[in-house]
Scaffold this motif. Structure first.
Motif, short mmCIF file in Angstrom:
data_model
loop_
_atom_site.label_atom_id
_atom_site.label_comp_id
_atom_site.label_asym_id
_atom_site.label_seq_id
_atom_site.Cartn_x
_atom_site.Cartn_y
_atom_site.Cartn_z
N GLY A 16 0.80 -1.03 -0.05
CA GLY A 16 0.15 0.21 -0.04
C GLY A 16 0.88 1.14 -0.04
O GLY A 16 2.08 1.22 -0.48
N VAL A 17 0.26 2.26 0.21
CA VAL A 17 1.03 3.76 0.28
C VAL A 17 1.15 3.97 1.78
O VAL A 17 0.28 3.95 2.55
CB VAL A 17 0.00 4.71 -0.22
CG1 VAL A 17 0.71 6.13 -0.15
CG2 VAL A 17 -0.34 4.37 -1.69
N TRP A 18 2.52 4.53 2.10
CA TRP A 18 2.63 4.60 3.45
C TRP A 18 3.55 6.08 3.81
O TRP A 18 3.91 6.75 2.84
CB TRP A 18 3.80 3.51 4.07
CG TRP A 18 3.24 2.19 4.24
CD1 TRP A 18 2.84 1.24 3.30
CD2 TRP A 18 3.16 1.72 5.33
NE1 TRP A 18 2.49 0.10 3.96
CE2 TRP A 18 2.81 0.36 4.98
CE3 TRP A 18 3.48 1.87 6.78
CZ2 TRP A 18 2.49 -0.69 6.34
CZ3 TRP A 18 3.27 1.07 7.74
CH2 TRP A 18 2.69 -0.29 7.48
N TRP A 49 8.87 10.87 4.41
CA TRP A 49 8.81 10.42 2.84
C TRP A 49 7.31 9.61 2.74
O TRP A 49 6.98 9.09 3.49
CB TRP A 49 9.83 9.52 2.70
CG TRP A 49 11.06 9.83 2.86
CD1 TRP A 49 12.03 9.31 3.68
CD2 TRP A 49 12.02 10.79 1.97
NE1 TRP A 49 13.30 9.90 3.73
CE2 TRP A 49 13.10 10.79 2.51
CE3 TRP A 49 11.53 11.41 1.00
CZ2 TRP A 49 14.10 11.46 1.99
CZ3 TRP A 49 12.64 12.24 0.35
CH2 TRP A 49 13.82 12.21 0.87
N GLN A 50 6.91 9.98 1.42
CA GLN A 50 5.71 9.10 0.88
C GLN A 50 6.13 8.14 0.31
O GLN A 50 7.02 8.30 -0.69
CB GLN A 50 4.87 10.09 0.18
CG GLN A 50 4.52 11.46 0.53
CD GLN A 50 3.70 11.38 2.08
OE1 GLN A 50 2.66 10.48 2.30
NE2 GLN A 50 4.08 12.00 2.97
N VAL A 51 5.84 6.65 0.57
CA VAL A 51 6.39 5.61 0.21
C VAL A 51 5.29 4.56 -0.36
O VAL A 51 4.32 4.27 0.19
CB VAL A 51 7.13 4.91 1.29
CG1 VAL A 51 7.84 3.63 0.89
CG2 VAL A 51 8.31 5.79 1.98
N TYR A 52 5.64 4.13 -1.33
CA TYR A 52 4.82 3.09 -2.47
C TYR A 52 5.42 1.71 -1.82
O TYR A 52 6.80 1.51 -2.03
CB TYR A 52 4.93 3.22 -3.58
CG TYR A 52 4.06 4.25 -4.25
CD1 TYR A 52 2.93 4.53 -3.72
CD2 TYR A 52 4.43 4.82 -5.69
CE1 TYR A 52 2.22 5.66 -4.42
CE2 TYR A 52 3.45 5.76 -6.12
CZ TYR A 52 2.62 6.15 -5.47
OH TYR A 52 1.77 7.28 -5.97
N LEU A 77 10.42 11.32 -4.35
CA LEU A 77 11.80 11.48 -4.77
C LEU A 77 12.31 10.88 -5.86
O LEU A 77 13.14 11.30 -6.50
CB LEU A 77 12.59 11.19 -3.26
CG LEU A 77 14.34 11.26 -3.63
CD1 LEU A 77 14.67 12.80 -3.29
CD2 LEU A 77 14.91 10.45 -2.36
N GLU A 78 11.72 9.69 -5.97
CA GLU A 78 12.19 8.74 -7.18
C GLU A 78 11.17 8.40 -8.32
O GLU A 78 10.35 8.29 -7.91
CB GLU A 78 12.63 7.51 -6.37
CG GLU A 78 13.61 7.59 -5.23
CD GLU A 78 13.90 6.40 -4.35
OE1 GLU A 78 15.07 6.23 -4.06
OE2 GLU A 78 12.89 5.81 -4.14
#
Length: 318
Positions: A16-18, A49-52, A77-78
């Motif tokens: 999910g999205v973290w 950070w917003q992390v997938y 960021l990426e």
């Protein structure tokens, strides 16, 4: 009480999205580079950070279970299709920790394409750097930096991602004003522990008695007792959310090409060490992830091909 057995939990599901927040504390180092500290505060300093997180699941005999195969990307960021990390959720056994947690900076991209970027220093150079304590004495081995973050060293072991090591160019000024590591090359050693958080259970705070510490640690989680404690409150463990807790950090190298800082008195880039504690919470489920189709990824980047698992606790359905 009798001896505890291995956790009845299978691989936890975190697709999910973290949101992951890293709180950095100031460290000095290395020993021969004390002229000035390029990591300017104020500290503690928090990155968010917003992390997938994509996670593979497998279906067989009518049930779907999560595997430990994940892809991780800081999407603010990426470019995720090119730079997502391939990590594995596993048990943090003593053998695994001893083998993986020695500080060994390595490059996260195939073919070492980082070489093309200004200021990149190969991991072999960085490996020689040693942080110092407040009295300017070497912290040897550098892995002692992580010694205050304990994980169980006996059964039941924790589930998580342990000592993943990677290099990246910190250009966070694109998303934040002048952070203390802006433009540096970061060589991080990162650990996640995945636990169920009692405060996310629908019965909280009444069911706060259903919380335990992982043995020998400060990490708290919902009791792993086949759901017996929560059942008294009409709740199953699967109704409580997973969270991520952990640590990260390592040397931050400040090459003139990307930071504008001059070389130190020895003609080397200035260096400081970072150490952070991290916490992560899930914001959205896997249906909010983008679809990434590529030969390198296989099916893991297509959420519809990785349906939600039926359970991650043996005998206890979601």
């Amino acid at each position: 009480g009798g001896a505890r057995g291995q956790s009845n939990r299978t691989v936890p599901y975190i697709g999910g999205v973290w949101e992951l927040s890293y709180t950095y504390n100031e460290l000095l180092g290395p020993v021969d580079n004390q002229m000035k500290n390029p990591c300017q505060g104020p500290f503690p300093y928090t990155y968010t950070w917003q992390v997938y997180i994509w996670q593979e699941t497998e279906t067989g005999n009518g049930t779907t279970v999560p595997t430990g195969n994940i892809r991780v990307c800081r999407y603010n960021l990426e470019d995720c299709s090119a730079k997502a990390k391939s990590w594995t959720i596993t048990r943090g056994t003593k053998k695994h920790i001893l083998e993986e947690c020695i500080f060994k900076p390595k490059d996260e991209h195939p073919g070492n394409e980082l070489k093309q970027f200004p200021g990149y220093m190969p991991g072999g150079y960085v490996k020689q750097l040693v942080p110092t304590d407040k009295d300017n004495k070497a912290i040897v081995p550098a892995s002692k930096l992580w010694a205050n973050f304990h994980i169980p060293t006996e059964i039941p072991y924790a589930w998580g991602v342990f000592c993943e090591q990677f290099a990246w160019n910190d250009v966070s000024s694109d998303t934040k004003p002048s952070p203390p590591y802006d433009g540096s090359w970061r060589y991080d050693n990162e650990t996640w522990v995945i636990v169920r958080d009692i405060s996310t259970c629908p019965c909280f705070p009444a069911c706060s008695v259903c919380e335990e510490r992982l043995p020998g640690t400060k990490i708290k989680q919902v009791k792993e007792d086949n759901g017996e404690c929560l059942a008294a409150f009409g709740v199953t463990p699967a109704q409580c959310e997973n969270i991520i807790v952990g640590v990260s950090g390592g040397p931050a190298v400040f090459p003139p090409e990307t930071t504008g800082l001059e070389l130190d008195d020895f003609g080397d880039p200035q260096v400081c060490f970072s150490y952070s504690t991290l916490k992560g919470k899930k914001l959205k489920g896997p249906d909010s992830l983008p679809v990434i189709r590529s030969a390198a990824w296989g099916d893991i980047g297509v959420p519809e091909l990785n349906p939600l698992p039926d359970s991650d606790i043996i005998g206890v359905p979601f």
